[in-house]
Structures are given as C-alpha cells and as structure tokens.
Design a protein around this motif. Structure first.
Motif, short mmCIF file in Angstrom:
data_model
loop_
_atom_site.label_atom_id
_atom_site.label_comp_id
_atom_site.label_asym_id
_atom_site.label_seq_id
_atom_site.Cartn_x
_atom_site.Cartn_y
_atom_site.Cartn_z
N ALA A 21 7.05 3.30 9.20
CA ALA A 21 7.64 4.34 8.35
C ALA A 21 7.40 4.04 6.87
O ALA A 21 6.94 4.90 6.11
CB ALA A 21 9.13 4.45 8.64
N LEU A 24 2.49 4.06 2.22
CA LEU A 24 2.06 4.65 0.95
C LEU A 24 2.92 5.87 0.62
O LEU A 24 3.16 6.18 -0.53
CB LEU A 24 0.59 5.06 1.05
CG LEU A 24 -0.38 3.94 1.44
CD1 LEU A 24 -1.77 4.50 1.64
CD2 LEU A 24 -0.39 2.86 0.38
N GLY A 25 3.37 6.55 1.69
CA GLY A 25 4.18 7.76 1.50
C GLY A 25 5.46 7.48 0.72
O GLY A 25 5.93 8.31 -0.04
N TYR A 101 -6.58 6.65 5.24
CA TYR A 101 -5.43 5.83 4.83
C TYR A 101 -5.93 4.42 4.51
O TYR A 101 -5.53 3.78 3.55
CB TYR A 101 -4.43 5.81 5.98
CG TYR A 101 -3.00 5.47 5.63
CD1 TYR A 101 -2.09 6.47 5.31
CD2 TYR A 101 -2.54 4.16 5.66
CE1 TYR A 101 -0.77 6.18 5.03
CE2 TYR A 101 -1.22 3.85 5.38
CZ TYR A 101 -0.33 4.87 5.06
OH TYR A 101 0.98 4.57 4.78
N PHE A 230 6.14 12.87 7.22
CA PHE A 230 5.12 11.87 6.89
C PHE A 230 5.76 10.50 6.78
O PHE A 230 5.28 9.52 7.34
CB PHE A 230 4.46 12.25 5.56
CG PHE A 230 3.26 11.42 5.26
CD1 PHE A 230 2.03 11.71 5.84
CD2 PHE A 230 3.33 10.32 4.40
CE1 PHE A 230 0.91 10.94 5.58
CE2 PHE A 230 2.22 9.55 4.13
CZ PHE A 230 1.00 9.86 4.72
N SER A 231 6.87 10.47 6.06
CA SER A 231 7.48 9.19 5.76
C SER A 231 8.06 8.50 7.00
O SER A 231 8.02 7.28 7.11
CB SER A 231 8.56 9.42 4.71
OG SER A 231 9.13 8.22 4.37
N SER A 233 6.93 8.83 9.97
CA SER A 233 5.88 8.71 10.99
C SER A 233 6.21 9.51 12.25
O SER A 233 5.95 9.04 13.37
CB SER A 233 5.66 7.26 11.41
OG SER A 233 5.37 6.44 10.34
#
Ligand code: LEU
Length: 500
Positions: A21, A24-25, A101, A230-231, A233
């Motif tokens: 989780a 980079l986000g 990524y 996104f964060s 996952s």
C-alpha cells in the motif's frame, strides 16, 4: 496439490500488505492530489472513500484470497467458473503498471546518488528533462536508450525478482520486515526536519486550509476514490494474492483496518512533510506556497531537488534520505504488483516459482526498457493515465458489481470473515459494497468516458496532455484495451491439473 506457501507471522503479512500500500502513491501523489482538490476539505471525501470503499474492498479482497487460496484468477475461477477473466484483468493491469512503476524507482535511485553533491544544479527542471531523461524526441518515438535510467532499472529488477525468487516467507516477508520499519524511521526523520524549517507553518496552513466550495464538485470525489484505490492497492489483484498466503486461522477484518489506517497515516505524514518543505521553499523564493506546488514527476524530481538545494545544512544527506525512502516505498510495492502475475502464471501453467519469476518478471523487465528510452517519459505518462483511469477504477467497479450483484456473495463472505476475525462485519460493509461503491464508481466511469471520448471526437479541450490522436490511441487506449483483451484470452487456456 503442492502445499501452498504461507506467511510466517501475522506481523509479516501486515507488513507486506502495508509495504504494498505504501508506495510512490503516498509520497508523490497524495500531497498534490489533496492540495489540488480543496486542501483540508479534501479529507471529507477522502475519509468517506476510505470508509465506504477502501477498507470494505480491502476486507472483501482479503476474504476472497483467504477463502479461495489462489492467485486472483484462480480465486475468481474457484468462486465461479465464469468469472476467471476478472482475476486476469486485475493481473494484467498490474503487469502494465509494474513495467513503468519500476522506471520511477530507477529515477529515484539515480537521484539518491545525485543528492550527494547536488549534481542537479540550480535549474532542476532542465536537469531532469534534458540532462537526465534526455527527452529530445516527439511523443510516440523512442529515440535511443538512456543509460542513466537503464542501469538503475536493472538494479530495480534484480532486487525485485531476487526477492520474488526466494518466495513468500523468505523473500517477500523477509524483505518487507526490513524495508518498512526502515522506511518509517527514515520518513519520520525527513518529516521532522521538514516541519522545523523556516516557513513550514505557512506550507502546512496551505495544506490544511479547507476550501469547502470544492466539496460539491464531483471531480473532487472522483479524485478521492482514485487516490484510495491506488494507494491501498485494491482492484490490482495484489491483496487477493497476498491474502491467499494467510494460514487458515487468521484474522481478516482487523488486519484490513490496520493496513488501511496505517496507509492513510503514512499518507498524511507525507502530506505534512511535503507541505512543510514547500512552505520553506516558498519563503526562500519569496512567493506563495501555491506557486511552488506541482504533482507527480514535478514534485519529487523538480521541486524537491530545489528544496534540497536551499536547505541550511546537510542538504546532501537530506536529499539522499528522501530519495532512498522513495526507493524503499517503491520497491515493496513493485514486489507486490509483480507477485500477482507470477502467482497467476505459476498456477495456470503448473510451473515452479523460479520459472514463473523468470517468465513473468523477465517479460515485464524487458518491456520496461521502453520507458528507459529518450521518449520514455511520454509513454509512461500516457500509459499511467489510461491504465489507472480505465484499468483500475473499471476493474474495481466490475469486481463489486459481479461479487455483490451477480454472484450475490456478500452474505457468504461476511460469514467467512466474521467466523475468524476480531471485528464483526455488519450492514455498513454490505451497504458500502452493494450500493455506495458501485454507484459512485459507476458515475465515475461514465464521467471519465464522456470526458475522454468527447475530447477525442469534438475536441475543444484537446486530447489528454494535448497528445496527438495516434499516440493517444496506441499509447493510451490500446494499452488499457490490451489488458482487458489478453485477460479474456487467458481464460481459454486450461488450469494445470496441479492447481485444481
Ligand atoms: N499502493 C501503491 C502506491 O501507493 C501502488 C500499487 C499499484 C502497488 O504507490
């Protein structure tokens, strides 16, 4: 049937899930998204999305993995023979994301090295685009390979695939047990330094100053949901894969809450650190904080080097720690993204982990070289936009609709989770997944298609980033469509008997 790999400890699983989780986000995406969408007021849609979609979906994915004990495609196949494709969709979206990524982590490796003698100089923007990325071709052209990106990229894949070769417990769990605590300590040091810089208070005020008008704007809610997906996952096949390695007797719901809140706390911390530093930067250059804010690439690789240049002491060390934390956060996420397809093909073909890592990881690594070329940044940007918008959010929507509406599995899954978890799920969970999430995501997809298709055909606003139609078609739509079509095709191949 071969005995399934398992996590060694509960903490090991939680660290791996958090490692996925936190990525980079959290560090480069969240602060800018929050700022652009109303600052302090963004926390309302953000919290709403976390509690009605993020954590409920995390619990759902943990339950699916734990109950069906397979990679995402195998789990969906076991849930209902007709839904295997859904697992492959998520896996292929992850596959595409892993290819670029990895490249951003490679940049961070280079930058942690550049930090020592501040070799990016004063004009950090032209350093990034001209000197480092050597971006001198038009969108859609590759130009030649950029060695400064290619070699660190090789290191990224060597570490990632090396960890994955070692397996779940000795590889993924062991790596996260080192990466995540180190990351947290490093990051705390960075944040402490950032908020004690002159001007930091100004920056924090800008970050937290709520602009309540934005709350009634639909796009703010869309941004909040996008960030949460996104964060955390979710809808990437990641959390299903990771929870399929849980022992039978494991908690699900509490683990999901710990992962969800842990990730959001880290995100908040990143916002505080980044805005503290931006406040300092604004004060140094005598402008308002809003003028120095920018998202994504710009924030981490242009604005941060400027901030580091201006720091009163130990600039190099601070810079090194900042980029090292990006590398650690990124690697633990990349490991999780790659494990989705490695587990998928391992089970589909009945091959060893070593062969699956070689095939799946090898292919991803090979494709990622495209992004290490002179035109790589354009490819990366287009792929990222389309795969996130039309891949992740779309898979998330289809996932809840299939599970909650078509297969009507929520009661079943609720019983499964409740039987083993500390926290009992009630109607909050079913209402979130059965009604709120599909409605919000459905609206979101509708709006997105409308915007992007309108742009395409009658285009007052132009294409995304003003890219040419052919580039958008091949670099964007085609990438998203590829993931969905290949996902369908893979279902025609039978599962190897050892997996059934
Ligand atoms: N959750 C990760 C991040 O915040 C991304 C995911 C695709 C692994 O960067």
């Amino acid at each position: 049937m071969e005995k399934r790999s398992q996590w060694g400890t509960r903490a090991g699983f939680i660290l791996a899930a958090m490692g996925s989780a936190i990525g980079l986000g959290n560090i480069w995406r969240f602060p800018a998204v929050a700022y652009e969408n109303g600052g302090g007021a963004f926390f309302i849609p953000y919290l709403f999305a976390l509690l009605t979609a993020g954590i409920p979906l995390l619990i759902l994915e943990f339950t699916i993995g734990h109950k069906y004990r397979g990679s995402a495609p195998l789990s969906f196949f076991r849930m209902n023979k007709k839904t295997e494709w859904l697992g492959w969709w998520a896996v292929l979206v992850s596959f595409v994301i892993s290819t670029y990524y990895a490249v951003i982590i490679a940049w961070a490796i280079s930058y942690s090295y550049f930090a020592f003698n501040l070799s990016w100089g004063q004009d950090t923007e032209s350093f990034l685009f001209s000197d480092y990325l050597n971006l001198s071709v038009d969108p859609g052209q590759t130009g030649s390979l950029v060695p400064g990106v290619f070699f660190p990229l090789l290191i990224v894949w060597l570490i990632t695939l090396g960890v994955l070769f070692k397996g779940v417990k000795k590889g993924i769990e062991a790596a996260n047990k080192i990466f995540i605590p180190t990351l947290i300590v490093l990051f705390l040091i960075i944040v402490l330094r950032a908020i004690t810089l002159p001007g930091a208070a100004e920056g924090l005020q800008t970050f937290f100053a709520p602009n309540f008008e934005t709350i009634t704007n639909g796009s703010v809610w869309v941004a909040a949901y996008g960030q949460i997906f996104f964060s955390l996952s979710i809808a990437f096949a990641i959390m299903i894969t990771y929870s399929s390695y849980l022992p039978k007797k494991s908690d699900i719901t509490n683990n999901a809450f710990i992962t969800g809140f842990g990730n959001s706390s880290f995100e908040l911390l990143a916002g505080i650190g980044v805005f503290g530093a931006l406040g300092f930067m604004a004060q140094q250059s005598g402008v308002g904080v809003s003028e120095v804010v920018s998202g994504g690439v710009g924030l981490a690789f242009v604005v941060f080097p400027q901030i580091i240049n201006e720091m009163p002491a130990l600039n190099g060390l601070f810079g090194f720690l900042f980029f090292l934390s990006l590398v650690l956060a990124g690697l633990s996420s990349l490991i999780s993204i790659s494990e989705t397809y490695i587990a998928g093909i391992k089970e589909k073909l009945g091959i060893s982990r070593t062969a699956a890592v070689g095939m799946g990881g090898g292919l991803a690594a090979l494709i990622s070289v495209l992004f290490a070329t002179q035109g790589g940044l354009f490819f990366l940007d287009a792929a990222d936009y389309f795969i996130n918008q039309f891949g992740v959010a779309f898979v998330g929507l289809v996932e809840v609709v299939v599970v909650a509406w078509f297969l009507r599995k929520l009661n079943d899954f609720q019983d499964h989770a409740n039987a083993i978890s500390d926290i009992r799920l009630g109607s909050w969970w079913k209402i979130s997944l059965g009604i709120i999430t599909p409605v919000v995501l459905g609206y979101m997809m509708f709006d997105l298609f409308k915007q992007n298709l309108l742009r395409q055909f009658d285009s007052p606003t132009g294409n995304y980033e003003g890219y040419a139609d052919t580039f958008i078609l091949f670099g964007g739509w085609f990438v998203a469509a590829f993931a969905l079509v290949v996902g369908f095709l893979l279902t025609f191949k039978r599962w190897h008997s050892s997996s059934l």
